[in-house]
Design an enzyme around this catalytic site. Structure first.
Site, PDB file in Angstrom:
ATOM      1  N   GLU A 117     -10.011  -1.674 -10.164  1.00 29.69           N
ATOM      2  CA  GLU A 117      -8.704  -1.901  -9.540  1.00 29.69           C
ATOM      3  C   GLU A 117      -8.743  -3.191  -8.715  1.00 29.69           C
ATOM      4  O   GLU A 117      -9.760  -3.531  -8.110  1.00 29.69           O
ATOM      5  CB  GLU A 117      -8.333  -0.720  -8.640  1.00 29.69           C
TER       6      GLU A 117
ATOM      7  N   GLY B  64       0.782  -1.226   0.000  1.00 33.59           N
ATOM      8  CA  GLY B  64       0.000   0.000   0.000  1.00 33.59           C
ATOM      9  C   GLY B  64       0.815   1.278   0.000  1.00 33.59           C
ATOM     10  O   GLY B  64       0.246   2.372  -0.005  1.00 33.59           O
ATOM     11  N   SER B  65       2.133   1.180  -0.018  1.00 35.54           N
ATOM     12  CA  SER B  65       2.975   2.374   0.096  1.00 35.54           C
ATOM     13  C   SER B  65       3.007   3.174  -1.199  1.00 35.54           C
ATOM     14  O   SER B  65       3.077   2.621  -2.290  1.00 35.54           O
ATOM     15  CB  SER B  65       4.400   1.974   0.494  1.00 35.54           C
TER      16      SER B  65
ATOM     17  N   LYS C  15       3.118   3.187  -8.734  1.00 32.10           N
ATOM     18  CA  LYS C  15       3.186   4.400  -7.920  1.00 32.10           C
ATOM     19  C   LYS C  15       4.425   5.214  -8.285  1.00 32.10           C
ATOM     20  O   LYS C  15       5.516   4.664  -8.449  1.00 32.10           O
ATOM     21  CB  LYS C  15       3.225   4.042  -6.438  1.00 32.10           C
TER      22      LYS C  15
ATOM     23  N   GLU D 265      -2.759   9.435 -12.194  1.00 32.38           N
ATOM     24  CA  GLU D 265      -3.792   9.458 -11.170  1.00 32.38           C
ATOM     25  C   GLU D 265      -3.392  10.391 -10.030  1.00 32.38           C
ATOM     26  O   GLU D 265      -2.217  10.415  -9.623  1.00 32.38           O
ATOM     27  CB  GLU D 265      -3.986   8.032 -10.653  1.00 32.38           C
TER      28      GLU D 265
ATOM     29  N   ASN E  29      -0.547  10.061  -6.174  1.00 34.08           N
ATOM     30  CA  ASN E  29      -1.142  10.211  -4.841  1.00 34.08           C
ATOM     31  C   ASN E  29      -1.004  11.617  -4.254  1.00 34.08           C
ATOM     32  O   ASN E  29      -0.633  11.793  -3.106  1.00 34.08           O
ATOM     33  CB  ASN E  29      -0.574   9.177  -3.879  1.00 34.08           C
TER      34      ASN E  29
ATOM     35  N   ASP F  64     -14.775   5.871  -5.107  1.00 36.99           N
ATOM     36  CA  ASP F  64     -14.391   4.990  -4.008  1.00 36.99           C
ATOM     37  C   ASP F  64     -15.669   4.674  -3.233  1.00 36.99           C
ATOM     38  O   ASP F  64     -16.427   5.574  -2.880  1.00 36.99           O
ATOM     39  CB  ASP F  64     -13.368   5.686  -3.108  1.00 36.99           C
TER      40      ASP F  64
ATOM     41  N   TYR G 261      -3.550  -1.029   6.453  1.00 41.36           N
ATOM     42  CA  TYR G 261      -4.902  -1.125   5.913  1.00 41.36           C
ATOM     43  C   TYR G 261      -5.881  -1.511   7.021  1.00 41.36           C
ATOM     44  O   TYR G 261      -5.695  -2.510   7.711  1.00 41.36           O
ATOM     45  CB  TYR G 261      -4.947  -2.140   4.778  1.00 41.36           C
TER      46      TYR G 261
ATOM     47  N   HIS H 198     -11.643   3.043  -7.725  1.00 44.84           N
ATOM     48  CA  HIS H 198     -10.544   2.772  -6.799  1.00 44.84           C
ATOM     49  C   HIS H 198     -10.958   1.599  -5.919  1.00 44.84           C
ATOM     50  O   HIS H 198     -12.062   1.556  -5.396  1.00 44.84           O
ATOM     51  CB  HIS H 198     -10.293   4.006  -5.924  1.00 44.84           C
ATOM     52  N   ALA H 199     -10.054   0.633  -5.757  1.00 47.85           N
ATOM     53  CA  ALA H 199     -10.382  -0.524  -4.918  1.00 47.85           C
ATOM     54  C   ALA H 199      -9.121  -1.062  -4.249  1.00 47.85           C
ATOM     55  O   ALA H 199      -8.913  -2.260  -4.183  1.00 47.85           O
ATOM     56  CB  ALA H 199     -11.066  -1.604  -5.738  1.00 47.85           C
TER      57      ALA H 199
END
Length: 415
Positions: A387, A27-28, A223, A277, A253, A329, A37, A356-357
């Site tokens: 996603e 998740g970074s 990312k 994004e 992000n 989301d 999470y 977004h998922a």
């Protein structure tokens, strides 16, 4: 609805659930370097055997604040008959978002809106269980008038009206049966972000690219945003792994200013990303529009939505031609009642919805909306994906099913 007339909501059971995903850098990204999470999880208990389950996603610290916000709203829910809620759902939704004192904490944004989403998503789950259908099938079986009756159109009638929404849905209604058969058989395309977390080593990313190619994925997200030279190397490495016949999306992000976003992305054009994004602050509608205009000649679209607070922000992004891809989301805005008009506006403006998922439970929830979008609204999956992130699914009774890089709808029975 008559069978529901005697069913009352007795209490809300609220859980603060956290997973130490930061240990493995899962998740970074450039903004969120060490997410754990987590979610505020709501179980809606009734005076019957039926329960509803909803959640809102968080990154660890502060989940207890969302739990407290849900507690602040629960008095508006407890004691209500489910029949009174579902037959006047837009009115009930407004009662949560416009409670005269609690509204001050938003309005319709932030922690209080996350809390609203958890409750609302739980109510839709309860309704689906009462009908013995998954949520996507419940949504798809509602008439245009029934579906539109769940939506609060306040603040968006300059973009879409109740009458327009009904007309749009009526035009597509004749295709429902055919589309249901198609999506149950073929599923819905997914893209994966699992390969591209910013904290992952190069070796791990290569291994994951190979793994997901073998699983049938054709779209991958990476990312970016901390270091340009590193981004160039990582983009090159991923492209070498997946080739140029597959799709590559990039996600900053929110870390860049407007001009930085434009200059940075121009240096990554050789890797032919489909979209960038969250290139800047999620509330900056005009900033996104500036970036979109600057990157149009390079065929790079702008995508955003996971941090957009409400339908009004989405309305303005679409009115300003600021996004090509709308990333709703399922737990950021006020639940399904507010997500439906965002889909309807996207249909009207020709914007593609790619949800977004990336967090716990988001894959499980948002798939239902995207199936409904295909069945009742757009009938298209071209350049559209849901996603997919491969974590925490084992904690769900009905986890998502992915086959050859596609989400597969379930037709479960709750009885």
């Amino acid at each position: 609805m008559n069978a529901m007339s005697n069913i009352l909501i007795e209490n809300l059971e609220i859980k603060d659930l956290r997973f130490p995903t930061s240990r493995q850098k899962d998740g970074s990204d450039a903004m969120h370097t060490d997410p754990d999470y987590s979610c505020a999880y709501v179980i809606i208990h009734t005076n019957s055997a039926f329960k509803g389950y909803g959640l809102t996603f968080t990154l660890g610290k502060g989940t207890e604040i969302v739990v407290t916000a849900i507690r602040a709203l629960e008095y508006l829910v407890i004691g209500k008959s489910v029949n009174s809620i579902f037959t006047n759902f837009s009115t009930f939704w407004r009662s949560l978002t416009s409670e005269s004192q609690l509204r001050w904490l938003g309005p319709e944004k932030g922690v209080i809106h996350l809390a609203t989403a958890a409750i609302i998503n739980g109510l839709w789950d309860l309704w689906a269980r009462l009908e013995n259908k998954p949520v996507w099938e419940l949504l798809s079986n509602l008439t245009p008038e029934q579906l539109v009756s769940t939506i609060d159109f306040r603040y968006i009638t300059d973009s879409i009206t109740r009458e327009e929404a009904i007309e749009i849905l009526k035009k597509e209604a004749r295709f429902k049966k055919q589309r249901i058969n198609e999506i149950v058989k073929k599923g819905y395309p997914a893209y994966t972000t699992q390969v591209g977390w910013l904290g992952y080593s190069d070796d791990k990313m290569k291994q994951l690219c190979e793994k997901y190619l073998e699983k049938g994925f054709t779209a991958f997200k990476l990312k970016v945003g901390q270091n340009l030279e590193n981004d160039i190397e990582r983009c090159r490495m991923v492209r070498n792994c997946i080739g140029y016949e597959n799709k590559l999306m990039l996600d900053a992000n929110q870390v860049w200013d407007i001009n930085v976003a434009i200059d940075w992305m121009k240096k990554l054009t050789e890797f032919k990303p489909l979209w960038i994004e969250e290139p800047t602050a999620p509330d900056d509608i005009l900033g996104h529009a500036t970036i979109a205009r600057a990157l149009e000649e390079f065929h790079i679209g702008v995508a955003t939505g996971e941090m957009c607070a409400n339908r009004i922000i989405f309305k303005q992004l679409m009115q300003a031609n600021a996004i090509k891809y709308c990333q709703i989301d399922s737990a950021r805005v006020g639940g399904i009642n507010e997500l439906l008009p965002i889909y309807l506006m996207a249909k009207k403006f020709g914007v593609k919805v790619c949800p977004h998922a990336g967090g716990i439970g988001l894959c499980e929830m948002v798939q239902h909306l995207q199936y409904w979008d295909y069945i009742c609204l757009t009938g298209s999956m071209e350049d559209k994906w849901i996603e997919y992130v491969d974590q925490q699914h084992e904690h769900f009774k009905y986890p998502v099913v992915i086959v050859k890089g596609r989400y597969m709808p379930r037709r479960v029975s709750f009885n």
